[in-house]
Design an enzyme around this catalytic site. Structure first.
Site, PDB file in Angstrom:
ATOM      1  N   GLU A  26     -14.881 -18.869 -12.763  1.00  0.00           N
ATOM      2  CA  GLU A  26     -15.528 -17.688 -13.187  1.00  0.00           C
ATOM      3  C   GLU A  26     -17.177 -17.778 -13.016  1.00  0.00           C
ATOM      4  O   GLU A  26     -17.874 -17.493 -13.815  1.00  0.00           O
ATOM      5  CB  GLU A  26     -15.222 -17.187 -14.689  1.00  0.00           C
ATOM      6  N   GLU A  45      -5.453 -16.869 -13.881  1.00  0.00           N
ATOM      7  CA  GLU A  45      -5.443 -16.729 -15.217  1.00  0.00           C
ATOM      8  C   GLU A  45      -4.803 -15.491 -15.156  1.00  0.00           C
ATOM      9  O   GLU A  45      -5.419 -14.399 -14.714  1.00  0.00           O
ATOM     10  CB  GLU A  45      -6.617 -16.780 -16.030  1.00  0.00           C
TER      11      GLU A  45
END
Length: 453
Positions: free
Chosen positions: A181, A315
């Protein structure tokens, strides 16, 4: 008794030799022949070991900093037994480095130990650079803007140089993920930006992320061994689908064609993450939510897969809103759509329970039980559960039966705190691990014509 002592002496003597043999992972002969798509398809349904090795803070016990227990082999075996064929192990490195970016030997050893728990189970394993996206005074971080580009490149290159050397002989079951991220943390564009017209700071960040991904791939490939063709997954800005499809993002140049896109997708947001009803949160898997999920996967297909890229969803999950039956509907749809496209998906599990935001717990790590069996069943429907193969006598789980297994079982029976594969240690098949198993395994290793069950 004389026989038992003789065999014990045999094992004990062999222990000296065994101790001198370095533990080497099994390397499959056909590993280099698998394409990225084939590996991703085999990865199937995965599980995230969240809030453990990715916890922030220094010290060898940092994996317990966020109130999770120390990771055990039993935990990983239990996760595997519940139908997860792969595991993502997020790792934060910056708090375990000195001023020259050297990772502490004890921390690297611990990361390797946890990786081996899963790798020796035959699971696919992903490791990455996780919560290091922050500006720190010690320089052990990355931050994707031009002002911090040089220090970020130095950090990323250093981490992957050391990680690559540690794991370069592992086969295709180990996958590297360059970053987690990457984003402009602390800004208004940290998580959201107009993908068709990104502001200048996001455009700048996308360029830096491209550089960091390329740096990681170059270092990994140059390290040799199986890293020359290892699958490497690379995120775009904030690991979102938008970040992977925004103008300017590109995958690294890689002659091996073994790179892909890492995407995180807690989607649709109002169902999966948002808990504020006044901001549109819903707990029912209604037609609108279903349509949004359909749209998401159509975009993955048209903007990623149809463009010649491969991807996985590193995720995903839906926070608990006391809506188990609705989560089951969502989960079954989500995983079936991903499976149809050949995309592996990794459930985020932070071991947090209750109702509300960020409660993504599934495997209760202290009791080794499943918190939401129906939810897990729905998630697994597209990926049928296959029990790990039993190899009687393979006490240490390295897929071979040798003197090291005999020694380890002897230590276990003597009360030592050692980790054993319980399924493989019950070599006489009577449901318990006791002295009879120890004797039978010793007889087998001594060449007697006995059968391990």
């Amino acid at each position: 008794m004389k026989l038992f002592k003789k065999l014990t002496a045999l094992i004990s003597a062999a222990a000296i030799a065994a101790a001198a043999i370095p533990a080497m992972p099994v390397t499959k002969a056909d590993a280099a022949n698998k394409t990225a798509s084939q590996i991703l398809y085999e990865m199937g349904l995965g599980w995230n070991l969240g809030n453990s090795l990715d916890s922030t803070g220094p010290g060898d016990n940092s994996e317990e900093n966020w109130s999770n227990p120390k990771i055990t082999k039993d935990l990983i075996e239990f996760v595997h037994s519940q139908g997860f064929s792969s595991i993502r192990i997020p790792v934060t490195w910056g708090y375990h480095m000195d001023s020259s970016h050297k990772i502490s030997a004890s921390y690297m050893k611990r990361v390797k130990e946890v990786v081996d728990y899963a790798y020796n189970e035959g699971m696919y394993v992903i490791i990455n650079i996780h919560h290091d996206n922050e500006v720190k005074s010690d320089g052990n971080y990355f931050y994707p803007d031009n002002a911090h580009k040089d220090v970020s490149e130095a950090f990323v290159k250093s981490v992957w140089t050391q990680v690559s050397e540690t794991f370069k002989n592992y086969d295709e079951h180990l996958v590297f993920e360059t970053l987690n991220e990457p984003r402009l943390k602390g800004t208004g564009e940290e998580w959201w930006f107009p993908v068709d017209n990104p502001p200048s700071n996001v455009q700048e960040a996308v360029g830096v992320i491209n550089t960091l991904n390329q740096d990681a791939v170059d270092v990994i490939r140059a390290s040799g061994g199986n890293n020359k063709t290892r699958l490497i997954m690379c995120p775009g800005y904030d690991a979102s689908l938008d970040g992977a499809t925004v103008a300017g993002f590109r995958l690294p140049n890689d002659s091996s064609s073994m790179t892909g896109v890492s995407i995180h997708a807690y989607t649709p947001y109002d169902f999966a993450m948002n808990t504020k009803e006044w901001e549109g949160a819903v707990s029912v898997y209604n037609d609108s939510i279903k349509s949004q999920l359909d749209w998401f996967f159509s975009q993955v297909k048209s903007k990623v897969l149809d463009k010649g890229m491969v991807c996985y969803i590193g995720e995903f999950g839906a926070t608990n809103k006391n809506n188990d039956s609705e989560r089951c509907k969502w989960a079954e749809d989500y995983t079936s759509k991903a499976k149809a496209l050949g995309i592996p998906v990794y459930l985020w599990d932070n071991n947090l329970y209750g109702v509300g935001e960020e409660n993504f717990g599934m495997i209760q790590r202290n009791s080794l039980t499943v918190a939401y069996p129906s939810y897990l069943k729905a998630l697994s429907k597209a990926y049928p559960v296959t029990a790990p193969a039993k190899i009687p006598g393979d006490v240490n789980g390295d897929k071979t039966v040798d003197l090291k297994d005999g020694l380890l079982l002897q230590q276990h029976l003597a009360g030592w705190k050692v980790a054993v594969n319980k399924t493989n240690s019950d070599v006489n098949g009577d449901g318990v691990i006791d002295l009879k198993d120890g004797i039978l395994l010793k007889q087998y290793l001594a060449g007697w014509k006995v059968t391990l069950k």
